[in-house]
Design a protein around this motif. Structure first.
Motif, PDB file in Angstrom:
ATOM      1  N   THR A  82       0.831  -1.197   0.000  1.00  0.00           N
ATOM      2  CA  THR A  82       0.000   0.000   0.000  1.00  0.00           C
ATOM      3  C   THR A  82       0.872   1.256   0.000  1.00  0.00           C
ATOM      4  OG1 THR A  82      -0.105   0.339   2.395  1.00  0.00           O
ATOM      5  CG2 THR A  82      -1.619  -1.299   1.455  1.00  0.00           C
ATOM      6  N   PRO A  83       0.307   2.396  -0.401  1.00  0.00           N
ATOM      7  CA  PRO A  83       1.050   3.654  -0.288  1.00  0.00           C
ATOM      8  C   PRO A  83       1.500   3.938   1.137  1.00  0.00           C
ATOM      9  CG  PRO A  83      -0.866   3.951  -1.694  1.00  0.00           C
ATOM     10  CD  PRO A  83      -0.998   2.593  -1.077  1.00  0.00           C
ATOM     11  N   MET A  84       0.691   3.525   2.117  1.00  0.00           N
ATOM     12  CA  MET A  84       1.038   3.732   3.514  1.00  0.00           C
ATOM     13  C   MET A  84       2.235   2.867   3.919  1.00  0.00           C
ATOM     14  SD  MET A  84      -1.980   4.857   2.884  1.00  0.00           S
ATOM     15  CE  MET A  84      -3.030   6.217   3.343  1.00  0.00           C
ATOM     16  N   ASP A  85       2.333   1.669   3.339  1.00  0.00           N
ATOM     17  CA  ASP A  85       3.512   0.832   3.592  1.00  0.00           C
ATOM     18  C   ASP A  85       4.784   1.559   3.179  1.00  0.00           C
ATOM     19  OD1 ASP A  85       1.989  -1.336   4.492  1.00  0.00           O
ATOM     20  OD2 ASP A  85       1.868  -2.232   2.495  1.00  0.00           O
ATOM     21  N   LEU A  86       4.779   2.156   2.000  1.00  0.00           N
ATOM     22  CA  LEU A  86       5.965   2.845   1.492  1.00  0.00           C
ATOM     23  C   LEU A  86       6.355   4.011   2.395  1.00  0.00           C
ATOM     24  CD1 LEU A  86       5.033   2.887  -2.302  1.00  0.00           C
ATOM     25  CD2 LEU A  86       6.707   1.393  -1.173  1.00  0.00           C
ATOM     26  N   ALA A  87       5.341   4.719   2.902  1.00  0.00           N
ATOM     27  CA  ALA A  87       5.622   5.834   3.811  1.00  0.00           C
ATOM     28  C   ALA A  87       6.160   5.333   5.139  1.00  0.00           C
ATOM     29  CB  ALA A  87       4.356   6.658   4.028  1.00  0.00           C
ATOM     30  N   ALA A  88       5.517   4.321   5.703  1.00  0.00           N
ATOM     31  CA  ALA A  88       5.925   3.817   7.018  1.00  0.00           C
ATOM     32  C   ALA A  88       7.320   3.218   6.985  1.00  0.00           C
ATOM     33  CB  ALA A  88       4.912   2.780   7.513  1.00  0.00           C
ATOM     34  N   GLN A  89       7.674   2.581   5.867  1.00  0.00           N
ATOM     35  CA  GLN A  89       8.976   1.939   5.752  1.00  0.00           C
ATOM     36  C   GLN A  89      10.076   2.915   5.351  1.00  0.00           C
ATOM     37  OE1 GLN A  89       8.060  -1.019   2.807  1.00  0.00           O
ATOM     38  NE2 GLN A  89       6.730  -2.176   4.180  1.00  0.00           N
ATOM     39  N   ARG A  90       9.692   4.176   5.042  1.00  0.00           N
ATOM     40  CA  ARG A  90      10.668   5.161   4.559  1.00  0.00           C
ATOM     41  C   ARG A  90      11.476   4.551   3.403  1.00  0.00           C
ATOM     42  NH1 ARG A  90       7.618   7.931   7.410  1.00  0.00           N
ATOM     43  NH2 ARG A  90       8.349   9.596   8.779  1.00  0.00           N
ATOM     44  N   ALA A  91      10.738   4.051   2.396  1.00  0.00           N
ATOM     45  CA  ALA A  91      11.345   3.282   1.311  1.00  0.00           C
ATOM     46  C   ALA A  91      12.404   4.060   0.550  1.00  0.00           C
ATOM     47  CB  ALA A  91      10.249   2.809   0.350  1.00  0.00           C
ATOM     48  N   TRP A  92      12.308   5.393   0.524  1.00  0.00           N
ATOM     49  CA  TRP A  92      13.277   6.200  -0.220  1.00  0.00           C
ATOM     50  C   TRP A  92      14.660   6.177   0.415  1.00  0.00           C
ATOM     51  CZ3 TRP A  92       8.991   7.661   2.391  1.00  0.00           C
ATOM     52  CH2 TRP A  92       9.144   8.438   3.539  1.00  0.00           C
ATOM     53  N   ARG A  93      14.767   5.849   1.686  1.00  0.00           N
ATOM     54  CA  ARG A  93      16.064   5.874   2.355  1.00  0.00           C
ATOM     55  C   ARG A  93      16.986   4.743   1.907  1.00  0.00           C
ATOM     56  NH1 ARG A  93      14.026   7.355   8.540  1.00  0.00           N
ATOM     57  NH2 ARG A  93      13.410   9.521   8.081  1.00  0.00           N
ATOM     58  N   VAL A  94      16.422   3.712   1.303  1.00  0.00           N
ATOM     59  CA  VAL A  94      17.250   2.604   0.819  1.00  0.00           C
ATOM     60  C   VAL A  94      17.491   2.705  -0.679  1.00  0.00           C
ATOM     61  CG1 VAL A  94      16.518   1.070   2.665  1.00  0.00           C
ATOM     62  CG2 VAL A  94      15.240   1.087   0.514  1.00  0.00           C
ATOM     63  N   ARG A  95      17.155   3.855  -1.260  1.00  0.00           N
ATOM     64  CA  ARG A  95      17.396   4.077  -2.694  1.00  0.00           C
ATOM     65  C   ARG A  95      18.214   5.355  -2.873  1.00  0.00           C
ATOM     66  NH1 ARG A  95      13.443   1.653  -5.912  1.00  0.00           N
ATOM     67  NH2 ARG A  95      14.626   2.442  -7.693  1.00  0.00           N
ATOM     68  N   PRO A  96      19.498   5.338  -2.475  1.00  0.00           N
ATOM     69  CA  PRO A  96      20.300   6.565  -2.541  1.00  0.00           C
ATOM     70  C   PRO A  96      20.449   7.108  -3.951  1.00  0.00           C
ATOM     71  CG  PRO A  96      21.674   4.637  -2.094  1.00  0.00           C
ATOM     72  CD  PRO A  96      20.269   4.199  -1.940  1.00  0.00           C
ATOM     73  N   GLU A  97      20.305   6.273  -4.960  1.00  0.00           N
ATOM     74  CA  GLU A  97      20.441   6.751  -6.341  1.00  0.00           C
ATOM     75  C   GLU A  97      19.309   7.711  -6.727  1.00  0.00           C
ATOM     76  OE1 GLU A  97      17.853   3.037  -6.772  1.00  0.00           O
ATOM     77  OE2 GLU A  97      19.422   3.820  -5.454  1.00  0.00           O
ATOM     78  N   LEU A  98      18.247   7.752  -5.933  1.00  0.00           N
ATOM     79  CA  LEU A  98      17.111   8.630  -6.224  1.00  0.00           C
ATOM     80  C   LEU A  98      17.143   9.927  -5.424  1.00  0.00           C
ATOM     81  CD1 LEU A  98      14.260   5.946  -6.047  1.00  0.00           C
ATOM     82  CD2 LEU A  98      15.483   6.713  -8.093  1.00  0.00           C
ATOM     83  N   ALA A  99      18.080  10.054  -4.501  1.00  0.00           N
ATOM     84  CA  ALA A  99      18.036  11.124  -3.503  1.00  0.00           C
ATOM     85  C   ALA A  99      18.065  12.525  -4.095  1.00  0.00           C
ATOM     86  CB  ALA A  99      19.196  10.955  -2.517  1.00  0.00           C
ATOM     87  N   ALA A 100      18.691  12.709  -5.259  1.00  0.00           N
ATOM     88  CA  ALA A 100      18.811  14.048  -5.832  1.00  0.00           C
ATOM     89  C   ALA A 100      17.555  14.486  -6.580  1.00  0.00           C
ATOM     90  CB  ALA A 100      20.012  14.103  -6.777  1.00  0.00           C
ATOM     91  N   LEU A 101      16.632  13.574  -6.842  1.00  0.00           N
ATOM     92  CA  LEU A 101      15.418  13.936  -7.580  1.00  0.00           C
ATOM     93  C   LEU A 101      14.514  14.820  -6.713  1.00  0.00           C
ATOM     94  CD1 LEU A 101      14.662  10.476  -9.191  1.00  0.00           C
ATOM     95  CD2 LEU A 101      15.316  12.564 -10.413  1.00  0.00           C
ATOM     96  N   PRO A 102      13.976  15.900  -7.277  1.00  0.00           N
ATOM     97  CA  PRO A 102      13.149  16.814  -6.475  1.00  0.00           C
ATOM     98  C   PRO A 102      11.979  16.117  -5.770  1.00  0.00           C
ATOM     99  CG  PRO A 102      13.728  17.853  -8.548  1.00  0.00           C
ATOM    100  CD  PRO A 102      14.215  16.437  -8.637  1.00  0.00           C
ATOM    101  N   ALA A 103      11.329  15.159  -6.418  1.00  0.00           N
ATOM    102  CA  ALA A 103      10.192  14.484  -5.782  1.00  0.00           C
ATOM    103  C   ALA A 103      10.624  13.718  -4.539  1.00  0.00           C
ATOM    104  CB  ALA A 103       9.521  13.534  -6.777  1.00  0.00           C
TER     105      ALA A 103
END
Length: 218
Positions: A82-103
């Motif tokens: 779910t979208p809430m799963d992605l938020a709760a897991q802070r999924a972006w923190r394990v994808r450093p290659e995406l960190a510079a993207l504004p979104a």
């Protein structure tokens, strides 16, 4: 990840198919759809109540033009996020290659304030899709799409916080509010003085109060 035994897929959820060829065999699929790739690529649950007992889903390709809507049986799903799963897991923190993207920068900036404000929220759209699988469909101009679940009208404090985060985030943030009757754009409600276009399972309806279905007008 939500348990399939306890949870019915909702719009914006991401689902993976156990056997894509079997699950989609009734459809004439577009040429850009790769059935082998769908073993590792999620489909997006959408709003469409025309087929009872089946789940409406959307397939996405590499471009905006590559979109295809269909239905699957609930038994075809092997995994659901779910979208809430992605938020709760802070999924972006394990994808450093995406960190510079504004979104993603916007997501990292507003996640903690949203949680601190007691808001039920999740990540949807291109950001949610990218964070859920190995395919990156984000680019420098991508918006950040969020969903806020609200069984009752949002209190003024929540509206103020969401509006401020939209205004100050380092990327355009599109917030959809999900009520028991459908979803609407938060920005549309804030700008229009209340009236919104409510997206329901049976098509869009113009509403003065999206938490009360009776006043809605098609």
């Amino acid at each position: 990840m939500a348990s399939l035994n306890l949870y019915s897929p909702a719009p914006h959820d991401l689902v993976w198919l156990d056997d894509p060829a079997s699950a989609l065999e009734r459809d004439a699929l577009p040429a850009w759809v790769s059935l082998p790739a769908l073993r590792d690529t999620p489909l997006v649950v959408r709003r469409d109540g025309r087929r009872q007992g089946e789940i409406p889903v959307g397939l996405r390709g590499l471009t905006r033009a590559e979109r295809f809507g269909t239905w699957i049986a609930p038994a075809a799903i092997r995994r659901l996020v779910t979208p809430m799963d992605l938020a709760a897991q802070r999924a972006w923190r394990v994808r450093p290659e995406l960190a510079a993207l504004p979104a993603i920068r916007a997501l990292a900036a507003i996640a903690d304030p949203l949680d601190a404000g007691g808001i039920r929220w999740g990540v949807t759209g291109s950001a949610g899709f990218t964070l859920a699988c190995a395919r990156n469909v984000l680019h420098a101009g991508s918006d950040l799409d969020l969903i806020v679940r609200a069984d009752r009208p949002l209190p003024p404090g929540h509206l103020y916080l969401l509006g401020e985060l939209q205004r100050t985030a380092p990327a355009r943030v599109d917030i959809q509010v999900a009520t028991p009757y459908g979803g609407f754009s938060l920005l549309e409600r804030l700008r229009g003085g209340g009236r919104v276009l409510l997206k329901t399972d049976h098509g869009p309806r113009l509403c003065d109060d999206p938490w009360q279905p009776a006043p809605c007008r098609s």
